[in-house]
Design an enzyme around this catalytic site. Structure first.
Site, PDB file in Angstrom:
ATOM      1  N   CYS A 249       0.791  -1.240   0.000  1.00  0.00           N
ATOM      2  CA  CYS A 249       0.000   0.000   0.000  1.00  0.00           C
ATOM      3  C   CYS A 249       0.824   1.291   0.000  1.00  0.00           C
ATOM      4  CB  CYS A 249      -0.954  -0.013   1.181  1.00  0.00           C
ATOM      5  SG  CYS A 249      -2.238  -1.242   0.961  1.00  0.00           S
TER       6      CYS A 249
HETATM    7  N1  LIG Z   1      -3.507  -5.158   1.231  1.00  0.00           N
HETATM    8  C1  LIG Z   1      -3.779  -4.227   2.109  1.00  0.00           C
HETATM    9  O1  LIG Z   1      -3.241  -4.213   3.228  1.00  0.00           O
HETATM   10  C2  LIG Z   1      -4.766  -3.134   1.778  1.00  0.00           C
HETATM   11  C3  LIG Z   1      -5.248  -2.320   2.814  1.00  0.00           C
HETATM   12  C4  LIG Z   1      -6.154  -1.317   2.517  1.00  0.00           C
HETATM   13  C5  LIG Z   1      -6.540  -1.097   1.203  1.00  0.00           C
HETATM   14  N2  LIG Z   1      -6.022  -1.885   0.194  1.00  0.00           N
HETATM   15  C6  LIG Z   1      -6.473  -1.638  -1.175  1.00  0.00           C
HETATM   16  O2  LIG Z   1      -7.474  -2.598  -1.504  1.00  0.00           O
HETATM   17  C7  LIG Z   1      -7.363  -2.998  -2.885  1.00  0.00           C
HETATM   18  C8  LIG Z   1      -7.143  -4.503  -2.964  1.00  0.00           C
HETATM   19  O3  LIG Z   1      -5.917  -4.802  -2.328  1.00  0.00           O
HETATM   20  P1  LIG Z   1      -5.467  -6.307  -2.035  1.00  0.00           P
HETATM   21  O4  LIG Z   1      -4.185  -6.216  -1.295  1.00  0.00           O
HETATM   22  O5  LIG Z   1      -6.609  -7.033  -1.463  1.00  0.00           O
HETATM   23  O6  LIG Z   1      -5.212  -6.800  -3.531  1.00  0.00           O
HETATM   24  P2  LIG Z   1      -4.792  -8.264  -4.044  1.00  0.00           P
HETATM   25  O7  LIG Z   1      -3.936  -8.038  -5.217  1.00  0.00           O
HETATM   26  O8  LIG Z   1      -4.314  -9.085  -2.897  1.00  0.00           O
HETATM   27  O9  LIG Z   1      -6.190  -8.903  -4.526  1.00  0.00           O
HETATM   28  C9  LIG Z   1      -6.931  -8.415  -5.602  1.00  0.00           C
HETATM   29  C10 LIG Z   1      -7.784  -9.565  -6.130  1.00  0.00           C
HETATM   30  O10 LIG Z   1      -8.617  -9.069  -7.184  1.00  0.00           O
HETATM   31  C11 LIG Z   1      -8.722 -10.080  -8.180  1.00  0.00           C
HETATM   32  N3  LIG Z   1      -9.171  -9.485  -9.453  1.00  0.00           N
HETATM   33  C12 LIG Z   1      -8.477  -8.720 -10.329  1.00  0.00           C
HETATM   34  N4  LIG Z   1      -9.263  -8.349 -11.345  1.00  0.00           N
HETATM   35  C13 LIG Z   1     -10.481  -8.891 -11.122  1.00  0.00           C
HETATM   36  C14 LIG Z   1     -11.718  -8.865 -11.814  1.00  0.00           C
HETATM   37  N5  LIG Z   1     -11.859  -8.187 -12.957  1.00  0.00           N
HETATM   38  N6  LIG Z   1     -12.759  -9.542 -11.300  1.00  0.00           N
HETATM   39  C15 LIG Z   1     -12.642 -10.228 -10.135  1.00  0.00           C
HETATM   40  N7  LIG Z   1     -11.494 -10.278  -9.419  1.00  0.00           N
HETATM   41  C16 LIG Z   1     -10.428  -9.623  -9.914  1.00  0.00           C
HETATM   42  C17 LIG Z   1      -7.341 -10.685  -8.229  1.00  0.00           C
HETATM   43  O11 LIG Z   1      -7.333 -11.961  -8.846  1.00  0.00           O
HETATM   44  C18 LIG Z   1      -6.990 -10.722  -6.737  1.00  0.00           C
HETATM   45  O12 LIG Z   1      -7.396 -11.938  -6.148  1.00  0.00           O
HETATM   46  C19 LIG Z   1      -6.228  -2.158  -3.447  1.00  0.00           C
HETATM   47  O13 LIG Z   1      -6.750  -0.998  -4.012  1.00  0.00           O
HETATM   48  C20 LIG Z   1      -5.388  -1.812  -2.221  1.00  0.00           C
HETATM   49  O14 LIG Z   1      -4.665  -0.623  -2.378  1.00  0.00           O
HETATM   50  C21 LIG Z   1      -5.160  -2.909   0.466  1.00  0.00           C
END
Ligand SMILES: NC(=O)c1ccc[n+]([C@@H]2O[C@H](COP(=O)([O-])OP(=O)(O)OC[C@H]3O[C@@H](n4cnc5c(N)ncnc54)[C@H](O)[C@@H]3O)[C@@H](O)[C@H]2O)c1
Length: 421
Positions: A264
């Site tokens: 992040c």
């Molecule tokens: N990881 C963290 O600690 C955290 C904390 C707060 C906010 N965020 C934000 O939340 C969002 C997600 O982060 P994350 O770490 O969970 O991401 P991640 O990469 O771990 O997971 C994203 C998921 O989305 C799926 N995906 C991609 N395109 C898709 C589609 N068209 N249809 C369905 N699924 C699809 C991927 O296969 C993956 O499983 C980001 O914007 C991130 O900045 C993350």
């Protein structure tokens, strides 16, 4: 409530599992078939404390699929939790957001009842209103406010303690297009005791960016002070303790060391900086915060070379590869540049991490991965890159240890040097 969650990464899977705990039914959607299969079998595709227990316990309250039609038609709310990674130039890549929005809109087109779409992914201010909303209206042929609702509900969970953070947040931010959308989210979050902060779509998006930039700033700031402390033989942790007693400052995020990483902070700071440049707005603080963080892990190698000037052919142990403890995530981990620099200097690297070795192997297959932490100690010197609990129990006597994370227990080493203390 019936909820669909698009994207089953850290945010989507944890949010869905926690919503299930509150009695909601969840349909997870992902494009990754392997993840879908695992979730349907109650197995978590990511390592996160307490997540597997939740998935097993509430197994009857969720299913996972790659079928948007099934998911959107059988739920009343859809959360978009897909990734928003950085492009090569640091700007935000919205392709997953756009693809998933279009898929949702296509199903909305055939759906008769009101549906709420909530953006939970981190997106730049203006994205929900100027990109998500027009895509939803265009492909669904429906009207926001009348046929469907829209909200932006940023997520603040931290990897490693994500389940706890989700269940016990400091605040929940709800940005909404209209009163009706807000009401649905108020109802969903009614059992949470924290403050529900209600605002506009764009302010909710900016609250997330400003929070991450501020937290990263605190760390880079204390690292800069820590580098000065090192020169003065002052303990930067004592300085942080003294500062932190001031309520206006607070003690959290003032642990100096080799800097911040993860999925992040780096991408969010780069995304905001890149947007500011495009808009010809100054972002001098964010620029400096990134630069301090880029240089910080290299200080570990500089310190090491005070004790072993020529690293060529020397065996150097690295304890910790994940970007922080209790996660297998190595995205932007400080260990990446530490190991890269050691290899550049001709050192042989042996490393251990309780959870992140498999992920790290993809980046550096050429280093030796040890089956336990104590095997790493059998080296010419040891670098501490992540503060895992189990590293506290190691026997450091007689070793050369250069510490990037302030592991007090390692001070028993023959030679012990800390990066900012
Ligand atoms: N990881 C963290 O600690 C955290 C904390 C707060 C906010 N965020 C934000 O939340 C969002 C997600 O982060 P994350 O770490 O969970 O991401 P991640 O990469 O771990 O997971 C994203 C998921 O989305 C799926 N995906 C991609 N395109 C898709 C589609 N068209 N249809 C369905 N699924 C699809 C991927 O296969 C993956 O499983 C980001 O914007 C991130 O900045 C993350």
């Amino acid at each position: 409530m019936e909820i669909s969650i698009i994207g089953t990464g850290y945010v989507g899977l944890v949010s869905g599992a926690c919503f299930a705990k509150f009695g909601n039914n969840i349909i997870f959607v992902d494009i990754d078939k392997d993840k879908i299969e695992k979730i349907n079998n109650g197995i978590t595709p990511i390592y996160e404390d307490d997540l597997e227990d939740l998935l097993l316990k509430y197994k009857d309250n969720f299913k996972a699929t790659d079928n948007y039609e099934y998911a959107v038609n059988n739920t009343d709310i859809t959360f978009i939790c897909v990734g928003t990674p950085s492009r090569k130039d640091g700007s935000i890549d919205l392709s997953f957001i756009k693809e998933s929005t279009i898929e949702i809109a296509r199903v909305l087109k055939q759906k008769d009842n009101y549906h709420l779409i909530v953006v939970k992914s981190t997106v730049l201010p203006g994205t929900t209103k100027n990109i998500v909303l027009p895509l939803l209206e265009k492909d669904s042929w429906k009207k926001v406010g009348r046929d469907f609702g829209l909200a932006m509900n940023p997520e603040f969970l931290r990897e490693g303690i994500a389940v706890n953070d989700f269940l016990e947040p400091d605040r929940i931010v709800i940005g909404s297009y209209d009163e009706k959308s807000r009401d649905v989210l108020r109802k969903l979050y009614k059992d949470f005791s924290c403050h529900l902060f209600e605002t506009s779509l764009s302010a909710a998006e900016m609250i997330k960016y400003a929070s991450n930039c501020f937290l990263a700033t605190k760390i880079s700031f204390i690292n800069e002070i820590g580098n000065m402390c090192k020169k003065l033989s002052v303990d930067a942790y004592e300085v942080a303790d003294g500062m932190g007693l001031d309520n206006r400052i607070g003690r959290s995020f003032l642990d100096s060391g080799i800097g911040w990483g993860g999925s992040c902070f780096p991408k969010d700071l780069h995304a905001l900086l890149s947007w500011a440049k495009e808009e010809k707005k100054e972002a001098k603080i964010i620029e400096s915060v990134i630069e301090v963080n880029r240089l910080q892990p290299i200080k570990l190698i500089e310190l090491l070379k005070n004790h072993i000037p020529d690293l060529n052919g020397k065996t150097i142990g690295v304890l910790g590869l994940a970007f922080k403890p209790n996660t297998d995530d190595i995205r932007e981990s400080r260990a990446i540049s530490v190991v890269g620099k050691l290899l550049e200097e001709g050192a042989e690297v042996k490393a251990y991490d309780p959870k992140a070795m498999n992920n790290f192997k993809g980046l550096y297959p050429q280093i030796e991965y040890c089956s336990s932490a104590d095997k790493v100690l059998n080296s010419d010197a040891v670098l501490i890159a992540t503060k895992w609990e189990e590293f506290k129990k190691l026997e450091y006597k007689g070793k050369i240890v250069i510490d990037g994370r302030r592991l007090k227990e390692a001070e028993t080493a023959k030679i012990y040097d800390g990066v900012c203390w």
